[in-house]
Design a protein around this motif. Sequence first.
Motif, PDB file in Angstrom:
ATOM      1  N   UNK A 154      -5.923  54.805 -19.540  1.00 11.74           N
ATOM      2  CA  UNK A 154      -5.342  54.391 -18.264  1.00 11.74           C
ATOM      3  C   UNK A 154      -5.037  55.671 -17.498  1.00 11.74           C
ATOM      4  N   UNK A 155      -5.717  55.859 -16.396  1.00  8.12           N
ATOM      5  CA  UNK A 155      -5.613  57.109 -15.640  1.00  8.12           C
ATOM      6  C   UNK A 155      -4.171  57.469 -15.299  1.00  8.12           C
ATOM      7  N   UNK A 156      -3.364  56.485 -14.928  1.00  6.61           N
ATOM      8  CA  UNK A 156      -1.997  56.764 -14.492  1.00  6.61           C
ATOM      9  C   UNK A 156      -0.984  56.854 -15.632  1.00  6.61           C
ATOM     10  N   UNK A 157      -1.455  56.742 -16.873  1.00  5.46           N
ATOM     11  CA  UNK A 157      -0.554  56.862 -18.024  1.00  5.46           C
ATOM     12  C   UNK A 157      -0.509  58.314 -18.485  1.00  5.46           C
ATOM     13  N   UNK A 198      -8.979  62.621 -20.869  1.00  3.67           N
ATOM     14  CA  UNK A 198      -9.856  63.080 -19.783  1.00  3.67           C
ATOM     15  C   UNK A 198     -10.328  64.515 -19.996  1.00  3.67           C
ATOM     16  N   UNK A 199      -9.798  65.210 -21.001  1.00  5.85           N
ATOM     17  CA  UNK A 199     -10.205  66.594 -21.287  1.00  5.85           C
ATOM     18  C   UNK A 199     -11.487  66.677 -22.104  1.00  5.85           C
ATOM     19  N   UNK A 200     -12.029  65.554 -22.503  1.00  4.09           N
ATOM     20  CA  UNK A 200     -13.206  65.547 -23.374  1.00  4.09           C
ATOM     21  C   UNK A 200     -14.369  64.897 -22.632  1.00  4.09           C
ATOM     22  N   UNK A 201     -15.487  65.612 -22.586  1.00  7.28           N
ATOM     23  CA  UNK A 201     -16.665  65.186 -21.847  1.00  7.28           C
ATOM     24  C   UNK A 201     -17.877  65.168 -22.759  1.00  7.28           C
ATOM     25  N   UNK A 202     -18.848  64.318 -22.467  1.00 10.08           N
ATOM     26  CA  UNK A 202     -18.838  63.350 -21.385  1.00 10.08           C
ATOM     27  C   UNK A 202     -17.905  62.189 -21.713  1.00 10.08           C
ATOM     28  N   UNK A 203     -17.406  61.560 -20.666  1.00 14.67           N
ATOM     29  CA  UNK A 203     -16.509  60.421 -20.824  1.00 14.67           C
ATOM     30  C   UNK A 203     -17.194  59.211 -20.206  1.00 14.67           C
ATOM     31  N   UNK A 204     -17.233  58.137 -20.974  1.00 13.11           N
ATOM     32  CA  UNK A 204     -17.816  56.896 -20.488  1.00 13.11           C
ATOM     33  C   UNK A 204     -16.759  55.816 -20.490  1.00 13.11           C
ATOM     34  N   UNK A 205     -16.945  54.864 -19.634  1.00 16.45           N
ATOM     35  CA  UNK A 205     -16.037  53.733 -19.585  1.00 16.45           C
ATOM     36  C   UNK A 205     -16.811  52.453 -19.389  1.00 16.45           C
ATOM     37  N   UNK A 206     -16.242  51.360 -19.854  1.00 14.13           N
ATOM     38  CA  UNK A 206     -16.819  50.043 -19.640  1.00 14.13           C
ATOM     39  C   UNK A 206     -16.324  49.571 -18.276  1.00 14.13           C
ATOM     40  N   UNK A 207     -17.176  49.706 -17.292  1.00 18.23           N
ATOM     41  CA  UNK A 207     -16.818  49.424 -15.911  1.00 18.23           C
ATOM     42  C   UNK A 207     -17.774  48.369 -15.377  1.00 18.23           C
ATOM     43  N   UNK A 208     -17.207  47.271 -14.896  1.00 17.27           N
ATOM     44  CA  UNK A 208     -18.040  46.195 -14.379  1.00 17.27           C
ATOM     45  C   UNK A 208     -18.967  45.624 -15.434  1.00 17.27           C
ATOM     46  N   UNK A 209     -18.539  45.653 -16.684  1.00 15.32           N
ATOM     47  CA  UNK A 209     -19.326  45.077 -17.773  1.00 15.32           C
ATOM     48  C   UNK A 209     -20.393  45.973 -18.350  1.00 15.32           C
ATOM     49  N   UNK A 210     -20.503  47.204 -17.857  1.00 17.77           N
ATOM     50  CA  UNK A 210     -21.486  48.116 -18.441  1.00 17.77           C
ATOM     51  C   UNK A 210     -20.882  49.499 -18.683  1.00 17.77           C
ATOM     52  N   UNK A 211     -21.394  50.176 -19.698  1.00 21.28           N
ATOM     53  CA  UNK A 211     -20.935  51.517 -20.023  1.00 21.28           C
ATOM     54  C   UNK A 211     -21.594  52.504 -19.089  1.00 21.28           C
ATOM     55  N   UNK A 212     -20.775  53.368 -18.485  1.00 16.98           N
ATOM     56  CA  UNK A 212     -21.333  54.406 -17.631  1.00 16.98           C
ATOM     57  C   UNK A 212     -20.449  55.645 -17.689  1.00 16.98           C
ATOM     58  N   UNK A 213     -21.084  56.785 -17.459  1.00 16.43           N
ATOM     59  CA  UNK A 213     -20.338  58.046 -17.434  1.00 16.43           C
ATOM     60  C   UNK A 213     -19.542  58.113 -16.141  1.00 16.43           C
ATOM     61  N   UNK A 214     -18.340  58.664 -16.255  1.00 13.77           N
ATOM     62  CA  UNK A 214     -17.515  58.804 -15.063  1.00 13.77           C
ATOM     63  C   UNK A 214     -16.581  59.982 -15.211  1.00 13.77           C
TER      64      UNK A 214
END
Length: 162
Positions: free
Chosen positions: A126-129, A136-152
């Motif tokens: 959670x970005x605001x936590x 967020x210090x570890x890359x690449x970072x992926x998230x399940x966004x809109x039902x699909x995994x993508x780098x962000x």
Amino acid sequence: QRRCLKTHAALRARELPLMYFEEHYQLYQRYQAERHTGGGMDQDNHEQYSNFLLQSRVDSRLIEFTENGVLRMVSIIDVLNDGLSSVYTFYDSAIAGASFGTYNILWQIAQCAANNLPHLYLGYWIRDSQKMTYKANFRPMEGLIGGEWREFQASDPGVGKR
């Protein structure tokens, strides 16, 4: 991260059975009291601790980290077909200048590489936590966004928002 690996080069990891160890529980209580005061977990008795971390229906591992024979950190990880999932880590947070949490993630990344596992799951973010910002210090970072995994990137608009 290189500095962290050098600082903690004396840490030794050892896999133990997923069971109750009094020394681990005492470290957990100290960690909770220092890092998560008032959240309820700082009052966990040994049964609550055991139910939280030591019961699993998947391939979970308990990893103990010691430095010159002194317990410094405990990590619970799940082994998946395509990676490791970091369940929970607690450590001696009273040691000034230590970065055990970062070291633990780097150790888990190395375990993924050594076992040809393509992913390390650090769990919900959670970005605001404030307590989750380390992820967020570890890359690449992926998230399940809109039902699909993508780098962000942590700064991407809408990331961490509903």
